[in-house]
Design a protein around this motif. Sequence first.
Motif, PDB file in Angstrom:
ATOM      1  N   HIS A  77       2.541  40.495-100.717  1.00  0.00           N
ATOM      2  CA  HIS A  77       1.131  40.398-100.144  1.00  0.00           C
ATOM      3  C   HIS A  77       0.648  38.988-100.604  1.00  0.00           C
ATOM      4  O   HIS A  77       0.774  38.325-101.630  1.00  0.00           O
ATOM      5  N   TYR A  81      -5.383  40.904-101.379  1.00  0.00           N
ATOM      6  CA  TYR A  81      -4.946  42.054-100.391  1.00  0.00           C
ATOM      7  C   TYR A  81      -4.010  42.713-101.599  1.00  0.00           C
ATOM      8  O   TYR A  81      -3.658  42.190-102.895  1.00  0.00           O
ATOM      9  N   TYR A  85      -1.187  45.446 -96.849  1.00  0.00           N
ATOM     10  CA  TYR A  85      -1.061  44.428 -95.875  1.00  0.00           C
ATOM     11  C   TYR A  85       0.016  44.810 -95.072  1.00  0.00           C
ATOM     12  O   TYR A  85      -0.276  44.604 -93.796  1.00  0.00           O
ATOM     13  N   SER A  88      -0.584  48.838 -92.636  1.00  0.00           N
ATOM     14  CA  SER A  88      -2.317  48.937 -92.760  1.00  0.00           C
ATOM     15  C   SER A  88      -2.635  50.666 -92.677  1.00  0.00           C
ATOM     16  O   SER A  88      -2.075  51.483 -91.804  1.00  0.00           O
ATOM     17  N   HIS A 155       3.380  36.541 -97.426  1.00  0.00           N
ATOM     18  CA  HIS A 155       2.246  36.245 -96.664  1.00  0.00           C
ATOM     19  C   HIS A 155       1.127  35.380 -97.444  1.00  0.00           C
ATOM     20  O   HIS A 155       0.706  35.870 -98.551  1.00  0.00           O
ATOM     21  N   ARG A 222     -14.293  38.713 -94.826  1.00  0.00           N
ATOM     22  CA  ARG A 222     -12.864  38.413 -94.230  1.00  0.00           C
ATOM     23  C   ARG A 222     -12.681  37.633 -93.076  1.00  0.00           C
ATOM     24  O   ARG A 222     -11.482  37.450 -92.438  1.00  0.00           O
ATOM     25  N   ASP A 239     -10.572  46.181 -93.321  1.00  0.00           N
ATOM     26  CA  ASP A 239     -10.005  45.284 -94.167  1.00  0.00           C
ATOM     27  C   ASP A 239     -11.107  44.991 -95.439  1.00  0.00           C
ATOM     28  O   ASP A 239     -10.686  44.933 -96.346  1.00  0.00           O
ATOM     29  N   LYS A 243     -10.811  45.613 -99.580  1.00  0.00           N
ATOM     30  CA  LYS A 243     -10.072  44.492-100.071  1.00  0.00           C
ATOM     31  C   LYS A 243      -9.853  44.541-101.552  1.00  0.00           C
ATOM     32  O   LYS A 243     -10.104  45.466-102.063  1.00  0.00           O
ATOM     33  N   ASP A 323      -3.978  36.266 -90.837  1.00  0.00           N
ATOM     34  CA  ASP A 323      -3.761  37.642 -91.083  1.00  0.00           C
ATOM     35  C   ASP A 323      -2.780  38.248 -89.883  1.00  0.00           C
ATOM     36  O   ASP A 323      -3.278  38.663 -89.347  1.00  0.00           O
ATOM     37  N   LEU A 326      -2.514  41.703 -89.115  1.00  0.00           N
ATOM     38  CA  LEU A 326      -3.747  42.347 -88.679  1.00  0.00           C
ATOM     39  C   LEU A 326      -4.449  42.277 -87.748  1.00  0.00           C
ATOM     40  O   LEU A 326      -5.783  42.504 -87.165  1.00  0.00           O
TER      41      LEU A 326
END
Length: 347
Positions: A77, A81, A85, A88, A155, A222, A239, A243, A323, A326
């Motif tokens: 991740h 995060y 991630y 979810s 990511h 975010r 999200d 966090k 992201d 997401l």
Amino acid sequence: MKQPIATRIAALWCVVISATATLFPAAAQQRSSAGRCIPATLDVALAPGEGISATISGTFCSPSRPDVHDVIDILVHGATYDRSYWDSGFDGSRYSYVQRALAAGRATFAYDRLGIGKSSPLSSTSVTMYADAYVLHQILQHFHAQFHEVNLLGHSYGSRIAQLESAEFNDAARLVLTGSLHAVGPALTTGELVLRQASRDPQFAGSALDSGWTTTASPAGRAPFYDVAGADPREIAYDDAHKSIVSSTEFQQGIAIGRVPADSNISNRITRPVLLMSGEEDRLSCGLALDCTDALAVKANEQPFYTHAASLTVVIVPNTGHDLALHLSAGASFEAINQWLLQTPVH
């Protein structure tokens, strides 16, 4: 069924060219039609030659119908995060890469990086990019003893760690790097992305975190990670409410390494097949020197950084910000990753 947006993904292919650890599964399990998941811990050292000094907490998932090739995806991740991630809690049916991999017959291991989530608490200065990469090396080595092929997916900052690990140890069969182009976007230059001391944030009030641990701050929160038009506002709120944190030491190292010129960048020591995936509206990398709506421009920008890679693929996802997992386009992104993993040979 693929989402309609999948037809708009632009994919460009171009061929351009130790410590021991033990995994201890916990008793609790989660099951789905695609497979089952168990929490697991891994004892690790922070550097070569050092003793065990931290415990990594992760989730190991095995598919109901394993692929005949016996493959696992290791999932790393990004900053602020944790392992969720990749799976979810807001809507796992839409935003879970883990479930997509299990459905394809691959196992997964997603973990909380050093000092984050349920992994051992550590001082922020001890959590460096190099410690992260060495821990990842130990994880990959552990799973090499159990699986025929080990893929590595990162990511954002997790992609930087994956790059460094691959450059130093060459452990993974294939490398998937999302949200990690060699360019700087407006979110990093105009003050849009703001990090503040985590212990001063209401969500971490009363914690024992030292001043070097940071998290995203209001009012933007975010938002820099999203293309608002391509995301569910309820997911963005979820999200923000869930966090995590990042060491300022590792975060600054990740930014600095990303800005090293191509000929001396760590990415140019990678020899495995590489998939680069970016949202065309990623404000951390796109929108200044690099126009990510132009897939050819992204290819031209990135190719000099991967001259030793066995192959390089660039995928740009429309209507998507930083992201990728997401956004509403998550299913299309996951399918593109899955197809690349299935179709890309290991040299």
